[in-house]
Design an enzyme around this catalytic site. Structure first.
Site, PDB file in Angstrom:
ATOM      1  N   SER A 146       0.843  -1.130  -0.054  1.00 56.82           N
ATOM      2  CA  SER A 146      -0.066  -0.031   0.024  1.00 56.82           C
ATOM      3  C   SER A 146       0.915   1.154  -0.041  1.00 56.82           C
ATOM      4  O   SER A 146       1.950   1.323   0.329  1.00 56.82           O
ATOM      5  CB  SER A 146      -0.823   0.157   1.504  1.00 56.82           C
ATOM      6  OG  SER A 146      -1.573   1.262   1.476  1.00 56.82           O
ATOM      7  N   TYR A 159      -1.819  -0.549  10.612  1.00 58.20           N
ATOM      8  CA  TYR A 159      -2.271  -0.907   9.287  1.00 58.20           C
ATOM      9  C   TYR A 159      -0.704  -0.672   8.532  1.00 58.20           C
ATOM     10  O   TYR A 159      -0.187  -1.343   7.718  1.00 58.20           O
ATOM     11  CB  TYR A 159      -3.157  -0.360   8.779  1.00 58.20           C
ATOM     12  CG  TYR A 159      -3.378  -0.472   7.276  1.00 58.20           C
ATOM     13  CD1 TYR A 159      -4.018  -1.504   6.770  1.00 58.20           C
ATOM     14  CD2 TYR A 159      -3.087   0.644   6.382  1.00 58.20           C
ATOM     15  CE1 TYR A 159      -4.136  -1.936   5.346  1.00 58.20           C
ATOM     16  CE2 TYR A 159      -3.008   0.208   5.174  1.00 58.20           C
ATOM     17  CZ  TYR A 159      -3.668  -0.635   4.482  1.00 58.20           C
ATOM     18  OH  TYR A 159      -3.762  -1.002   3.179  1.00 58.20           O
TER      19      TYR A 159
END
Length: 172
Positions: A146, A159
């Site tokens: 990501s 995350y």
């Protein structure tokens, strides 16, 4: 579910987390390019719809329920493709979860879930496909991290950490 015979010039592409978002988009691309996609995720209702849509468009797709936190389940998912098609050419290692909260909220169960899905799930995928790829001396593992792997957002610190770890693992 029966699948058509796959010509040898087409790749067999497994995609984890294919029921939505980046995983769904990741699955659509090789399918549209003429490759056979094997879709895996927990939400089989969404996988069934995507498989139906891809098939209606003339693409080759199948799906199976997959929980990347279960090593045996990931191995079964990966072993199914060679059993049906003779090989795995690509693993799109995408499954992920992103609960948002500041660290001070101390949502430790959510932290554990993110580590289990976003990091251990990637490692389970690698462990499931790497031996056969090494044996064949062919294959690709694409670990999808990501942009969050390159920053720390206050509401997504854990995350970001898991995605940083995936990015670091993929640099090896």
């Amino acid at each position: 579910m029966t699948t058509p015979s796959i010509p040898s010039d087409r790749k067999i592409v497994l995609v984890t987390g294919a029921s939505s978002g980046i995983g769904e988009a990741t699955a659509r691309h090789p399918a549209a390019a003429g490759h056979h996609v094997v879709l895996g995720a927990r939400r089989t209702d969404r996988l069934a719809l995507l498989t139906k849509e891809l098939s209606a468009a003339g693409h080759s797709a199948e799906y199976a329920e997959l929980d990347v936190t279960d090593p045996a389940g990931v191995h079964a998912f990966a072993e199914g493709a060679p059993a049906r098609h003779g090989r795995i050419d690509v693993l799109g290692n995408n499954a992920g979860v992103m609960p948002l909260a500041p660290l001070a909220a101390l949502r430790v169960a959510e932290w554990d879930q993110m580590i289990d899905v976003n990091l251990r799930g990637v490692l389970h995928g690698i462990a499931a496909v790497l031996p056969s790829m090494l044996e064949r001396r062919s294959g690709h593992v694409v670990n999808i991290a990501s942009t969050a792997a390159h920053r720390v957002d206050p509401m997504a610190a854990v995350y970001c950490a898991t995605k940083y770890a995936v990015g670091a693992r993929s640099s090896c």
